[in-house]
Design a protein around this motif. Structure first.
Motif, PDB file in Angstrom:
ATOM      1  N   LEU A   8      57.698  45.400  41.836  1.00 18.84           N
ATOM      2  CA  LEU A   8      58.036  44.952  40.488  1.00 18.84           C
ATOM      3  C   LEU A   8      59.543  44.776  40.344  1.00 18.84           C
ATOM      4  O   LEU A   8      60.005  43.761  39.820  1.00 18.84           O
ATOM      5  N   VAL A   9      60.305  45.741  40.818  1.00 19.44           N
ATOM      6  CA  VAL A   9      61.769  45.652  40.730  1.00 19.44           C
ATOM      7  C   VAL A   9      62.264  44.399  41.452  1.00 19.44           C
ATOM      8  O   VAL A   9      63.096  43.648  40.919  1.00 19.44           O
ATOM      9  N   ASN A  10      61.745  44.144  42.644  1.00 22.90           N
ATOM     10  CA  ASN A  10      62.172  42.960  43.399  1.00 22.90           C
ATOM     11  C   ASN A  10      61.804  41.665  42.675  1.00 22.90           C
ATOM     12  O   ASN A  10      62.591  40.712  42.655  1.00 22.90           O
ATOM     13  N   ARG A  11      60.618  41.618  42.065  1.00 26.74           N
ATOM     14  CA  ARG A  11      60.221  40.424  41.310  1.00 26.74           C
ATOM     15  C   ARG A  11      61.106  40.246  40.081  1.00 26.74           C
ATOM     16  O   ARG A  11      61.437  39.115  39.718  1.00 26.74           O
ATOM     17  N   ASN A  38      62.590  54.166  39.302  1.00 26.47           N
ATOM     18  CA  ASN A  38      61.535  54.145  40.310  1.00 26.47           C
ATOM     19  C   ASN A  38      61.873  55.090  41.465  1.00 26.47           C
ATOM     20  O   ASN A  38      61.035  55.873  41.900  1.00 26.47           O
ATOM     21  N   ARG A  39      63.099  55.020  41.946  1.00 26.52           N
ATOM     22  CA  ARG A  39      63.517  55.913  43.044  1.00 26.52           C
ATOM     23  C   ARG A  39      63.451  57.370  42.616  1.00 26.52           C
ATOM     24  O   ARG A  39      63.004  58.230  43.371  1.00 26.52           O
ATOM     25  N   ASP A  83      69.694  61.025  43.112  1.00 30.46           N
ATOM     26  CA  ASP A  83      69.001  59.967  42.378  1.00 30.46           C
ATOM     27  C   ASP A  83      69.057  60.255  40.881  1.00 30.46           C
ATOM     28  O   ASP A  83      69.211  59.351  40.069  1.00 30.46           O
ATOM     29  N   TYR A  84      68.920  61.525  40.500  1.00 32.88           N
ATOM     30  CA  TYR A  84      69.017  61.894  39.080  1.00 32.88           C
ATOM     31  C   TYR A  84      70.405  61.567  38.548  1.00 32.88           C
ATOM     32  O   TYR A  84      70.537  60.975  37.482  1.00 32.88           O
TER      33      TYR A  84
END
Length: 183
Positions: A126-129, A164-165, A174-175
């Motif tokens: 989804l992120v890539n799209r 997402n990560r 990541d946080y």
């Protein structure tokens, strides 16, 4: 309730609450146009004259701005709840034309991608799209104002990528990264 002295009881909706939806694509009421129609129907079918509509919403204009705008238009310009679905279609098209001008079609596709009607899974795909659709729109527009709007969505997509990560990782860094991109 008016017999007991209540004044101005109005409908209330949680349009977008970050604690619940994390501004993820399609997760809030405002990001799901059928729920916006439900809220407008509630507001427009209240007994007596509607004197207000109260709601909670975060400053999440990228995932929720279209829904906020449409609900505001419906509640201030409509006089009945008849045929709200077709009115929403017309308002959505108007929003796309006015906000995105020469790339209205490409950005309409982007908004459809993050609409809550799609019951989205937050994935790398989804992120890539999302990035791909924004790149198409960014390269196609001649308007500096529209480019700025699209760049806001690029930043939002980066936030979605980090979310997402974060949701798929236990790494503290990541946080920290996601908190630095908070809207």
């Amino acid at each position: 309730y008016t017999a007991m002295g209540a004044v101005d009881i109005v409908p209330y909706a949680y349009l977008s609450v970050w604690t619940w939806d994390r501004n993820a694509p399609g997760c809030s009421r405002a990001a799901t146009l059928s729920k916006v129609i439900d809220d407008a129907t509630l507001g427009l079918t209240c007994p007596g004259n509607l004197r207000g509509f109260s709601s909670e919403g975060s400053g999440s204009w990228c995932p929720d701005g279209l829904g906020y705008w449409i609900l505001g238009k419906l509640l201030t310009e409509m006089t009945s709840a008849n045929d709200l679905a077709s009115e929403v279609v017309m308002l959505r098209e108007l929003f796309m034309r006015e906000a995105y001008q020469d790339v209205a079609s490409q950005m309409s596709d982007f908004h459809a991608m993050i609409d809550g009607e799609n019951h989205l899974l937050l994935t790398t795909d989804l992120v890539n799209r999302m990035y791909s659709q924004l790149k198409i729109a960014l390269n196609a527009t001649a308007s500096a104002l529209v480019r700025d709007r699209i760049r806001d969505f690029v930043m939002y997509t980066r936030y979605v990528d980090l979310l997402n990560r974060f949701q798929n990782s236990s790494a503290l860094n990541d946080y920290d990264a996601i908190m630095s991109w908070m809207f």
